[in-house]
Design an enzyme around this catalytic site. Structure first.
Site, PDB file in Angstrom:
ATOM      1  N   ARG A 128       0.911  -1.057  -0.086  1.00 18.14           N
ATOM      2  CA  ARG A 128       0.155   0.103   0.046  1.00 18.14           C
ATOM      3  C   ARG A 128       0.908   1.064  -0.053  1.00 18.14           C
ATOM      4  O   ARG A 128       1.358   1.698   0.812  1.00 18.14           O
ATOM      5  CB  ARG A 128      -0.862   0.006   1.185  1.00 18.14           C
ATOM      6  CG  ARG A 128      -1.573   1.215   1.757  1.00 18.14           C
ATOM      7  CD  ARG A 128      -2.725   1.233   2.486  1.00 18.14           C
ATOM      8  NE  ARG A 128      -2.101   0.615   3.744  1.00 18.14           N
ATOM      9  CZ  ARG A 128      -1.221   1.118   4.884  1.00 18.14           C
ATOM     10  NH1 ARG A 128      -1.037   2.509   4.570  1.00 18.14           N
ATOM     11  NH2 ARG A 128      -1.070   0.644   6.012  1.00 18.14           N
ATOM     12  N   TYR A 152       5.045   4.487  11.296  1.00 17.80           N
ATOM     13  CA  TYR A 152       5.574   3.217  11.532  1.00 17.80           C
ATOM     14  C   TYR A 152       6.223   2.632  10.290  1.00 17.80           C
ATOM     15  O   TYR A 152       6.577   1.358  10.384  1.00 17.80           O
ATOM     16  CB  TYR A 152       4.113   2.350  11.774  1.00 17.80           C
ATOM     17  CG  TYR A 152       2.877   2.645  10.673  1.00 17.80           C
ATOM     18  CD1 TYR A 152       2.993   1.940   9.532  1.00 17.80           C
ATOM     19  CD2 TYR A 152       2.014   3.455  11.183  1.00 17.80           C
ATOM     20  CE1 TYR A 152       2.137   1.883   8.505  1.00 17.80           C
ATOM     21  CE2 TYR A 152       1.135   3.619  10.035  1.00 17.80           C
ATOM     22  CZ  TYR A 152       1.028   2.864   8.622  1.00 17.80           C
ATOM     23  OH  TYR A 152       0.095   3.121   7.741  1.00 17.80           O
ATOM     24  N   HIS A 179      -3.006   4.269   5.347  1.00 17.25           N
ATOM     25  CA  HIS A 179      -4.277   3.461   5.502  1.00 17.25           C
ATOM     26  C   HIS A 179      -5.372   4.364   4.914  1.00 17.25           C
ATOM     27  O   HIS A 179      -6.166   3.567   4.351  1.00 17.25           O
ATOM     28  CB  HIS A 179      -4.378   3.002   7.026  1.00 17.25           C
ATOM     29  CG  HIS A 179      -5.548   2.266   7.261  1.00 17.25           C
ATOM     30  ND1 HIS A 179      -5.755   0.919   6.831  1.00 17.25           N
ATOM     31  CD2 HIS A 179      -6.835   2.595   7.651  1.00 17.25           C
ATOM     32  CE1 HIS A 179      -6.817   0.331   7.022  1.00 17.25           C
ATOM     33  NE2 HIS A 179      -7.240   1.195   7.852  1.00 17.25           N
TER      34      HIS A 179
END
Length: 384
Positions: free
Chosen positions: A280, A293, A284
């Site tokens: 991705r 992260y 998100h």
């Protein structure tokens, strides 16, 4: 003195070894490494006999839909920043998975998407404005699921696996050769609903393909904190489900592996699990800070595995694409984005009483009472 010759002692024949029966569990295992047909630069790798290459026409159509899908995704992200969408989960970088899954199916097959499959729904031919209705906050689903053979986009993790297994089983019971495909994220494989859906499908031999897009993160939780398995594809063996893993950024391999999985299910052999290794590229959702992260070096490494660039290189080398064709497809994508922008500027007209529509096939007494209460309040406001 004569001696009696001793009898020659012959060695006892060795007992015959029984032929070892084939281990049925091995037939369920995925390949040790993800199936690949193109390298990261778009060059053809040595052919694999069990992975037939899709025809040139299908590959050209896949390229077209991936380009359009990415432009739609970029436009939807922009609409979110403009306040036209409440939230948008981008699928940029996962185009081969989103489009390949749709192309592997027939029009009468069923798709069970998650909230991230907007690109797949557009590729399936659903109106982009209807696709974004959920994310705009108008309705839970903007299209007719029955007419489009596409379930509403599922926000709760993994519940769509049970829905897909149930529908596929029901279709098979009625003698139809329908296949259901459930999109699943890597995080969803940690949910109980995933395991229940796969187990049910295996026991009742439901014709369903469980398509796991492993994009490395369940929001911010890395794969290493989700499973100790060598790959998510190995989760199928515990339920007696054959599985495969594939390079999810290799359009040829995605089409080949999913085509084999769909054919397996359609032939009455039960479910199939496919794990696609992909990434991705965006956060998100627009509400996420992916920099907390993952680092830029990781994102940059995956940028070099772009599925659109890989397929374009391969098709140009084979004479299937040229500059004019690429420009024409890009123009088509821009036209779709412009139309989407224009139509998304119109404010949706939603009546408060529509809140009570489509809750139950036959409204309950409580629902009728609540509807009447809201109707009376609206009438009082109009009279005031």
């Amino acid at each position: 003195m004569t001696t009696t010759p001793q009898a020659v002692r012959r060695p006892s024949p060795r007992p015959r070894r029984r032929a070892t029966p084939p281990d049925p569990a091995r037939a369920l295992l995925p390949a040790a490494e993800p199936v690949r047909m193109l390298d990261e630069d778009g060059h053809r790798l040595p052919e694999q006999p069990d992975q037939p290459e899709p025809d040139a026409g299908t590959l050209r159509e896949m390229y077209r839909r991936m380009v359009i899908g990415r432009r739609f995704d970029t436009q939807a992200t922009a609409l979110t920043k403009q306040g036209r969408l409440a939230v948008y989960p981008s699928a940029r970088g996962q185009e081969a998975c989103q489009v390949g899954a749709v192309l592997a199916l027939r029009d009468n097959d069923w798709v069970f998407p998650t909230y991230r499959e907007s690109m797949a729904l557009v590729s399936r031919g659903i109106d982009p404005v209807e696709v974004l209705t959920l994310l705009r906050g108008d309705w839970h689903c903007g299209y007719d699921p029955g007419a489009r053979r596409t379930a509403p986009q599922c926000t709760p993790l993994a519940t769509q696996t049970i829905h897909a297994a149930g529908l596929a089983y029901g279709e098979a019971r009625q003698g139809r050769d329908t296949v259901a495909l459930a999109f699943i994220g890597d995080g969803a494989t940690s949910e109980g609903d995933f395991h229940e859906g796969v187990n049910f499908a295996a026991v009742f031999r439901a014709p369903v393909v469980f398509f796991v897009q492993n994009n490395r993160y369940a929001i911010s939780v890395p794969l290493s904190r989700q499973t100790a398995a060598p790959a998510l594809a190995y989760k199928g063996i515990g339920y007696g489900v054959p599985s495969e893993q594939v390079d999810g950024n290799d359009p040829l391999a995605v089409l080949a592996v999913l085509g084999r999985a769909v054919a397996h299910a359609r032939a009455g052999n039960g479910p199939y699990l496919v794990e696609a290794h992909t990434y991705r590229m965006e956060p998100h959702t627009n509400a996420d800070d992916a920099g907390r992260y993952r680092d830029d070096a990781e994102v940059e490494a995956w940028t070099g595995r772009d599925p659109i660039a890989r397929l374009e290189t391969y098709l140009r080398a084979g004479g299937v694409l040229d500059d004019a064709a690429v420009a024409g497809i890009a123009a088509e994508a821009e036209a779709l984005a412009a139309d989407l922008r224009t139509r998304m500027q119109a404010e949706p007209q939603v009546h408060p009483l529509s809140l009570f529509d489509h809750v139950f096939a036959e409204p309950t007494s409580q629902l009728r009472e609540q509807r009447e209460m809201v109707r009376a309040e609206l009438a009082a406001e109009e009279e005031a």
